[in-house]
Write a protein that holds these residues in place. Structure first.
Motif, PDB file in Angstrom:
ATOM      1  N   GLU A 157      -6.176  -4.388  15.125  1.00 26.28           N
ATOM      2  CA  GLU A 157      -5.668  -5.574  14.434  1.00 26.28           C
ATOM      3  C   GLU A 157      -6.398  -5.834  13.125  1.00 26.28           C
ATOM      4  OE1 GLU A 157      -3.108  -7.277  15.235  1.00 26.28           O
ATOM      5  OE2 GLU A 157      -2.710  -6.256  17.138  1.00 26.28           O
ATOM      6  N   ASP A 158      -7.554  -5.215  12.978  1.00 26.54           N
ATOM      7  CA  ASP A 158      -8.363  -5.469  11.788  1.00 26.54           C
ATOM      8  C   ASP A 158      -8.685  -4.149  11.117  1.00 26.54           C
ATOM      9  OD1 ASP A 158      -9.978  -6.635   9.862  1.00 26.54           O
ATOM     10  OD2 ASP A 158     -11.771  -6.492  11.113  1.00 26.54           O
ATOM     11  N   ILE A 159      -8.271  -3.979   9.889  1.00 26.61           N
ATOM     12  CA  ILE A 159      -8.597  -2.803   9.093  1.00 26.61           C
ATOM     13  C   ILE A 159      -9.573  -3.238   8.020  1.00 26.61           C
ATOM     14  CG2 ILE A 159      -7.689  -1.055   7.539  1.00 26.61           C
ATOM     15  CD1 ILE A 159      -5.119  -1.098   9.039  1.00 26.61           C
ATOM     16  N   SER A 160     -10.797  -2.781   8.151  1.00 25.17           N
ATOM     17  CA  SER A 160     -11.834  -3.205   7.216  1.00 25.17           C
ATOM     18  C   SER A 160     -11.701  -2.456   5.905  1.00 25.17           C
ATOM     19  CB  SER A 160     -13.220  -2.938   7.817  1.00 25.17           C
ATOM     20  OG  SER A 160     -13.376  -1.564   8.108  1.00 25.17           O
ATOM     21  N   ILE A 161     -12.027  -3.144   4.817  1.00 23.10           N
ATOM     22  CA  ILE A 161     -11.965  -2.574   3.479  1.00 23.10           C
ATOM     23  C   ILE A 161     -13.351  -2.634   2.871  1.00 23.10           C
ATOM     24  CG2 ILE A 161     -10.975  -2.828   1.178  1.00 23.10           C
ATOM     25  CD1 ILE A 161      -8.529  -4.028   2.453  1.00 23.10           C
ATOM     26  N   ASP A 162     -13.782  -1.532   2.331  1.00 19.65           N
ATOM     27  CA  ASP A 162     -15.098  -1.443   1.725  1.00 19.65           C
ATOM     28  C   ASP A 162     -15.177  -2.380   0.526  1.00 19.65           C
ATOM     29  OD1 ASP A 162     -17.564  -0.794   0.803  1.00 19.65           O
ATOM     30  OD2 ASP A 162     -17.098   1.295   0.296  1.00 19.65           O
ATOM     31  N   PRO A 177      -2.379  -5.126   7.167  1.00 16.61           N
ATOM     32  CA  PRO A 177      -2.653  -3.736   7.565  1.00 16.61           C
ATOM     33  C   PRO A 177      -1.410  -2.912   7.831  1.00 16.61           C
ATOM     34  CG  PRO A 177      -3.034  -5.215   9.419  1.00 16.61           C
ATOM     35  CD  PRO A 177      -2.729  -6.084   8.230  1.00 16.61           C
ATOM     36  N   GLU A 178      -0.241  -3.551   7.920  1.00 16.59           N
ATOM     37  CA  GLU A 178       0.970  -2.801   8.261  1.00 16.59           C
ATOM     38  C   GLU A 178       1.291  -1.726   7.222  1.00 16.59           C
ATOM     39  OE1 GLU A 178       2.741  -2.861  11.057  1.00 16.59           O
ATOM     40  OE2 GLU A 178       1.170  -4.202  11.782  1.00 16.59           O
ATOM     41  N   GLY A 179       1.102  -2.043   5.954  1.00 21.01           N
ATOM     42  CA  GLY A 179       1.378  -1.061   4.907  1.00 21.01           C
ATOM     43  C   GLY A 179       0.476   0.150   5.026  1.00 21.01           C
ATOM     44  N   ILE A 180      -0.803  -0.097   5.360  1.00 17.62           N
ATOM     45  CA  ILE A 180      -1.746   1.004   5.535  1.00 17.62           C
ATOM     46  C   ILE A 180      -1.338   1.869   6.723  1.00 17.62           C
ATOM     47  CG2 ILE A 180      -4.145   1.582   6.057  1.00 17.62           C
ATOM     48  CD1 ILE A 180      -4.957  -0.949   4.576  1.00 17.62           C
ATOM     49  N   LYS A 181      -0.902   1.230   7.802  1.00 19.94           N
ATOM     50  CA  LYS A 181      -0.460   1.986   8.977  1.00 19.94           C
ATOM     51  C   LYS A 181       0.756   2.842   8.638  1.00 19.94           C
ATOM     52  CE  LYS A 181      -2.091  -1.621  12.141  1.00 19.94           C
ATOM     53  NZ  LYS A 181      -1.699  -2.627  13.163  1.00 19.94           N
ATOM     54  N   MET A 182       1.693   2.272   7.907  1.00 13.82           N
ATOM     55  CA  MET A 182       2.887   3.027   7.552  1.00 13.82           C
ATOM     56  C   MET A 182       2.557   4.192   6.631  1.00 13.82           C
ATOM     57  SD  MET A 182       5.046   1.551   9.354  1.00 13.82           S
ATOM     58  CE  MET A 182       5.260   0.002  10.230  1.00 13.82           C
ATOM     59  N   ALA A 183       1.632   3.985   5.690  1.00  7.03           N
ATOM     60  CA  ALA A 183       1.227   5.069   4.799  1.00  7.03           C
ATOM     61  C   ALA A 183       0.568   6.192   5.587  1.00  7.03           C
ATOM     62  CB  ALA A 183       0.274   4.540   3.724  1.00  7.03           C
ATOM     63  N   SER A 241       1.220   1.298  -4.725  1.00  3.51           N
ATOM     64  CA  SER A 241       0.646   2.493  -4.097  1.00  3.51           C
ATOM     65  C   SER A 241      -0.721   2.216  -3.490  1.00  3.51           C
ATOM     66  CB  SER A 241       0.531   3.627  -5.123  1.00  3.51           C
ATOM     67  OG  SER A 241      -0.349   3.246  -6.179  1.00  3.51           O
ATOM     68  N   ILE A 242      -1.074   0.929  -3.356  1.00  5.24           N
ATOM     69  CA  ILE A 242      -2.407   0.567  -2.876  1.00  5.24           C
ATOM     70  C   ILE A 242      -2.639   1.043  -1.450  1.00  5.24           C
ATOM     71  CG2 ILE A 242      -1.712  -1.695  -1.993  1.00  5.24           C
ATOM     72  CD1 ILE A 242      -4.990  -0.842  -3.856  1.00  5.24           C
ATOM     73  N   ASN A 243      -1.583   1.092  -0.643  1.00  8.03           N
ATOM     74  CA  ASN A 243      -1.751   1.542   0.744  1.00  8.03           C
ATOM     75  C   ASN A 243      -2.191   3.000   0.798  1.00  8.03           C
ATOM     76  OD1 ASN A 243      -0.804  -0.971   1.815  1.00  8.03           O
ATOM     77  ND2 ASN A 243       1.290  -0.323   1.349  1.00  8.03           N
ATOM     78  N   TYR A 244      -1.610   3.828  -0.053  1.00  6.19           N
ATOM     79  CA  TYR A 244      -1.997   5.241  -0.087  1.00  6.19           C
ATOM     80  C   TYR A 244      -3.386   5.413  -0.700  1.00  6.19           C
ATOM     81  CZ  TYR A 244       2.719   6.522   1.297  1.00  6.19           C
ATOM     82  OH  TYR A 244       3.898   6.673   1.993  1.00  6.19           O
ATOM     83  N   GLN A 245      -3.730   4.552  -1.656  1.00  3.92           N
ATOM     84  CA  GLN A 245      -5.082   4.616  -2.215  1.00  3.92           C
ATOM     85  C   GLN A 245      -6.114   4.344  -1.134  1.00  3.92           C
ATOM     86  OE1 GLN A 245      -5.582   2.260  -5.830  1.00  3.92           O
ATOM     87  NE2 GLN A 245      -3.435   2.583  -6.377  1.00  3.92           N
ATOM     88  N   TYR A 246      -5.805   3.381  -0.277  1.00 10.75           N
ATOM     89  CA  TYR A 246      -6.731   3.072   0.809  1.00 10.75           C
ATOM     90  C   TYR A 246      -6.850   4.260   1.768  1.00 10.75           C
ATOM     91  CZ  TYR A 246      -8.658   0.991   5.034  1.00 10.75           C
ATOM     92  OH  TYR A 246      -9.439   0.731   6.131  1.00 10.75           O
TER      93      TYR A 246
END
Length: 293
Positions: free
Chosen positions: A237-242, A256-262, A59-64
Motif C-alpha cells: 500500500e505504500d511505495i516509498s520515494i527517495d 502508487p497505482e501508476g507505478i504498479k501499472m508501469a 512519464s514520471i511512473n517509468y522514471q520511478y
C-alpha cells in the motif's frame, strides 16, 4: 472451379469473425487500460478518468521504476533464468525425445509410459519442497531451473516432430560415418528449428512468468524474479520515494497505482517482443508437431 460460398457459410464466417474480434478485444483492452494508466497522472488515476488513453500524460511512473535498483535486479534475475532455463529445457527435452523416437531404441516405450505417468500424476507441494531442501536447492536459482527441465507435454510434441524425420536420412548419416552427436548437431537440429522455436517460446514464457516456484523455494529478496517483485509491489500500500532523488521532488504523495501499472508493462513487453521473430517457425512447428504421435 471456385464455388461461391453458400449463405450458411457466409453467416458462419460473420459470427466467427465477430466472436474472434470480441475475444481479441477482451484480451487487448485490459492491456491498453494498464498502458494508459502507466502514462497518466496521479490525479487522473485516483479520479477514475483513465480508460484506454492516457490522461494528463506523464512519464514520471517509468522514471520511478527505472530508478529502482531492486526492480532492475529482479529484471536481471528473470532474464537470466529465462535464457539459461530455456536452453536447459531445450537440450534436456531434445536429449530425451530423440532417442525414444528411433525404432532401434529397445526401451523407448517404457520411457514414454514413464513420462506419461508424470504428466497425469504430479507430486504434491510438500514432497517437492522437502526434495528441494534435501538437495540444497532452496534459496538458489537452480530451484527454478532444474525441477522443470523437461515438460511432459513439450516432450511429446518434440517426439512427434522427430518421428516425422525419415529414417533413411539418419541411416545415410550413419553410413557416412557420423557419430550420434555429430548427426544430431549437423542433421537433426537444423531440421528441428520449427519445433525448437515453438517449444522455446513455451519454455521462455514459463520462465519469464515464474512465480509460485520462486515464492516457495526462495526467501532472499536479491534472488526474487520480476514476477515476485511485481507481486510485492502490487500488494504494498505504500511505495516509498527517495527524498534525495531530484526527479521525484514534490511527489511524496503520488498515487502508487501508476507505478504498479508501469512495472506491469515493463514486465510484459520484453516477452511479447520475442514472438514476432519466431512467429514463422512457431506456426510451422505447431502444425508439424501435431500431426503424428
Amino acid at each position: 472451379m471456385n464455388r461461391k460460398p453458400t449463405a450458411g457459410w457466409q453467416v458462419f464466417n460473420f459470427f466467427n469473425v465477430l466472436f474472434l474480434t470480441l475475444l481479441s478485444l477482451a484480451m487487448l483492452l485490459p492491456f491498453l487500460n494498464v498502458l494508459a494508466q502507466s502514462f497518466s497522472s496521479s490525479e487522473a488515476i485516483v479520479n477514475g478518468k483513465v480508460l484506454f488513453l492516457p490522461v494528463q500524460f506523464t512519464s514520471i511512473n517509468y522514471q520511478y521504476v527505472f530508478s529502482d535498483a531492486a526492480i532492475w535486479r529482479s529484471f536481471g534475475v528473470t532474464v537470466y533464468i529465462t535464457v539459461v532455463g530455456t536452453l536447459i529445457n531445450l537440450i534436456a527435452t531434445a536429449s530425451l525425445a530423440y532417442p525414444v523416437s528411433r525404432p532401434e531404441y529397445a526401451g523407448r516405450n517404457v520411457v514414454v509410459i514413464m513420462v506419461l505417468i508424470t504428466m497425469v500424476f504430479t507430486a504434491p507441494l510438500i514432497p517437492n519442497f522437502i526434495l528441494m531442501k534435501n538437495l540444497h536447492l532452496t534459496n538458489s536459482l537452480w530451484a527454478l531451473l532444474l525441477p522443470g527441465a523437461i515438460s511432459a507435454f513439450n516432450f511429446f510434441i518434440m517426439r512427434s516432430f522427430f518421428l516425422q524425420i525419415p529414417s533413411e536420412l539418419i541411416d545415410s548419416g550413419r553410413i557416412d560415418g557420423c557419430s550420434e552427436l555429430r548427426m544430431i548437431w549437423n542433421i537433426i537440429l537444423p531440421l528441428s528449428k520449427p519445433v525448437m522455436a515453438s517449444l522455446g517460446i513455451f519454455y521462455a514464457v514459463g520462465h519469464w512468468n515464474t512465480y509460485q516456484s520462486a515464492l516457495y523455494y526462495i526467501n532472499k529478496p536479491a534472488l526474487w524474479p520480476l514476477q515476485v517483485k511485481l507481486r510485492q509491489l502490487i500488494v504494498s500500500e505504500d511505495i516509498s520515494i527517495d527524498p534525495n532523488a531530484s526527479q521525484f521532488s514534490g511527489l511524496a504523495h503520488m498515487d502508487p497505482e501508476g507505478i504498479k501499472m508501469a512495472t506491469i508493462i515493463i514486465a510484459t513487453i520484453p516477452i511479447i517482443l520475442i514472438y514476432p521473430f519466431l512467429q514463422r517457425h512457431f506456426v510451422k512447428g505447431m502444425m508439424v508437431g501435431s500431426v503424428k504421435s
